[in-house]
Motif scaffolding. Structure first.
Motif, PDB file in Angstrom:
ATOM      1  N   GLY A 181       3.210   6.365  -6.798  1.00 14.42           N
ATOM      2  CA  GLY A 181       2.331   6.754  -7.413  1.00 14.42           C
ATOM      3  C   GLY A 181       2.276   8.846  -7.618  1.00 14.42           C
ATOM      4  O   GLY A 181       2.384   9.036  -8.408  1.00 14.42           O
TER       5      GLY A 181
ATOM      6  N   SER B 176      -0.892   4.280 -11.607  1.00  9.98           N
ATOM      7  CA  SER B 176      -2.048   4.355 -10.935  1.00  9.98           C
ATOM      8  C   SER B 176      -1.474   3.217  -9.043  1.00  9.98           C
ATOM      9  O   SER B 176      -0.534   2.572  -9.435  1.00  9.98           O
ATOM     10  N   TYR B 177      -2.831   3.105  -8.789  1.00  6.46           N
ATOM     11  CA  TYR B 177      -2.299   2.503  -6.879  1.00  6.46           C
ATOM     12  C   TYR B 177      -2.249   0.733  -7.773  1.00  6.46           C
ATOM     13  O   TYR B 177      -1.040   0.075  -7.382  1.00  6.46           O
TER      14      TYR B 177
ATOM     15  N   TYR C 292       0.690  -0.414  -0.206  1.00  4.33           N
ATOM     16  CA  TYR C 292       0.403  -0.062  -0.079  1.00  4.33           C
ATOM     17  C   TYR C 292       0.904   1.285   0.279  1.00  4.33           C
ATOM     18  O   TYR C 292       0.580   2.414  -0.356  1.00  4.33           O
TER      19      TYR C 292
ATOM     20  N   GLY D 194       0.677   0.398  -9.917  1.00  4.63           N
ATOM     21  CA  GLY D 194       2.214   0.797  -8.288  1.00  4.63           C
ATOM     22  C   GLY D 194       2.473  -1.032  -8.040  1.00  4.63           C
ATOM     23  O   GLY D 194       3.733  -0.867  -7.792  1.00  4.63           O
ATOM     24  N   ILE D 195       1.578  -1.668  -7.316  1.00  5.93           N
ATOM     25  CA  ILE D 195       1.656  -2.963  -6.358  1.00  5.93           C
ATOM     26  C   ILE D 195       1.988  -3.797  -7.946  1.00  5.93           C
ATOM     27  O   ILE D 195       2.765  -4.116  -7.442  1.00  5.93           O
TER      28      ILE D 195
ATOM     29  N   SER E   2       3.289   1.472  -3.041  1.00  6.70           N
ATOM     30  CA  SER E   2       2.192   1.467  -4.504  1.00  6.70           C
ATOM     31  C   SER E   2       1.866   3.225  -4.174  1.00  6.70           C
ATOM     32  O   SER E   2       2.279   3.589  -5.739  1.00  6.70           O
ATOM     33  N   ARG E   3       1.448   3.821  -3.371  1.00  4.86           N
ATOM     34  CA  ARG E   3       1.449   5.385  -2.955  1.00  4.86           C
ATOM     35  C   ARG E   3       2.338   6.281  -3.031  1.00  4.86           C
ATOM     36  O   ARG E   3       1.892   7.182  -3.925  1.00  4.86           O
TER      37      ARG E   3
END
Length: 376
Positions: A156, A167-168, A149, A171-172, A152-153
């Motif tokens: 971004g 995007s979220y 989490y 990113g993951i 990924s944030r």
């Protein structure tokens, strides 16, 4: 100001040199860590790096696995909101590491186990092995959720406005792809190599951030912080009253002791590093060296958070910054731009994200292979 707004403002003001530093560090990490993925490996090489790790590799890998983005941001935030008493989370790891060195390492390494589950089966029974495996896999998966989490944030926000927005979900996928390459194709040798590189970058980032903070006119060095703290908020106390609502001193010798003893002596993804050491001496010396490296965190993360309290109070007003915003607000406030230093510190933050994730995935793959697939 909310954390997302701060990050957006900071990243939009990044110099091109900072962006180059971030990208160059991440590319170097991938290339340097993947050289071993092209070699054929047996199980000993793949899961335990041929049990050839020297003490400095053990130390770097333990520290790189232990220090993650949540901890860097969170520790500074607690130092800002509560104070130096949070240092016990780091300091109290030292007794647990000594217990690992002089009690558990000789026992664990005596029979060349791959996992601590195997030790539990030899000491008790197969049910104990299965219960430990299930609990550890669940424990690691829960931690991976937070890592993915935040990672990924951060990705971004880092690429926002550059034309390469992430995007979220994307990113993951990026983080998962990189970590799978390390753990599946490279095995533990790649993971340890990456951990050591990341440790150097993270330490450099933490020391830079702390040094620039202590150099601010409101602080005047660590001695100035102690004098200032004595006059004002008393955030540099190592012990807080037993009735403190968040960090009472009594909790240090109860819950925190139990937590650290579990984490440092019976946690697969930390202990696996000492199992892969070349000798008992390398395992013990590497663990102790990692303990010394952890002592950087109280003085260059937690105390820096306490210093940030006085800086923000002077420049923005009391309680104007939220604790979780401390790291990135301080980065924007005290670190000079145009020299690549902001990029290096952001790269250190990204390194902390990757390090924790693929270290945990490596340990999960070891347990799944030996304790589940091979056995059942």
């Amino acid at each position: 100001m909310h954390l997302v707004k701060i990050v957006k403002t900071m990243l939009k003001s990044l110099e091109w040199f900072d962006v180059i530093v971030v990208v160059a560090v991440l590319l170097f990490l991938i290339v340097a860590s993947m050289y071993s993925s092209f070699k054929k490996k047996d199980a000993e090489e793949y899961f335990m790096a041929s049990r050839s790790l020297r003490w400095w590799s053990v130390a770097g890998s333990i520290f790189g696995t232990n220090i993650h983005a949540q901890q860097i941001i969170g520790m500074m935030g607690v130092g800002y909101s509560i104070g130096f008493a949070q240092s016990h989370y780091e300091i109290w790891a030292i007794p647990a590491i000594l217990v690992l060195c002089y009690i558990f390492i000789p026992i664990y390494r005596k029979r060349n186990f791959f996992t601590l589950s195997q030790f539990l089966e030899s000491r008790f029974n197969a049910n104990a092995r299965l219960v430990y495996t299930v609990l550890m896999v669940a424990f690691i998966l829960i931690q991976l959720i937070g890592g993915f989490y935040i990672g990924s944030r951060t990705l971004g926000l880092l690429f926002e406005g550059t034309g390469w927005e992430v995007s979220y979900v994307a990113g993951i996928c990026i983080i998962a792809t990189v970590t799978v390459i390390f753990t599946v194709f490279g095995g533990m040798e790649s993971v340890v190599t990456a951990d050591n590189i990341l440790t150097i970058i993270m330490i450099a980032s933490i020391l830079l951030m702390g040094s620039f903070t202590y150099m601010q006119p409101e602080i005047g060095g660590l001695s100035g912080l102690l004098k200032l703290d004595h006059v004002e908020a008393n955030k540099m106390h190592l012990y807080l009253p037993s009735n403190h609502p968040k960090l009472p001193w009594s909790g240090i010798f109860t819950g925190l002791t139990i937590l650290n003893m579990f984490y440092w002596t019976t946690n697969q993804y930390q202990v696996q590093r000492v199992l892969a050491a070349k000798t008992d001496r390398d395992a013990k010396l590497g663990s102790i060296a990692a303990g010394f490296l952890k002592l950087i965190i109280p003085f260059f993360s937690i105390a820096v958070g306490s210093a940030a309290y006085y800086i923000f109070k002077s420049r923005y007003g009391a309680d104007s910054i939220k604790p979780d915003d401390t790291f990135l607000t301080l980065l924007k406030t005290v670190v000079p731009t145009g020299y690549g230093l902001v990029g290096l510190i952001l790269a250190g933050l990204m390194c902390a994200i990757f390090s924790a994730i693929y270290s945990m995935m490596n340990s999960v793959s070891t347990m799944m292979a030996y304790d589940i697939f091979k056995k059942y």
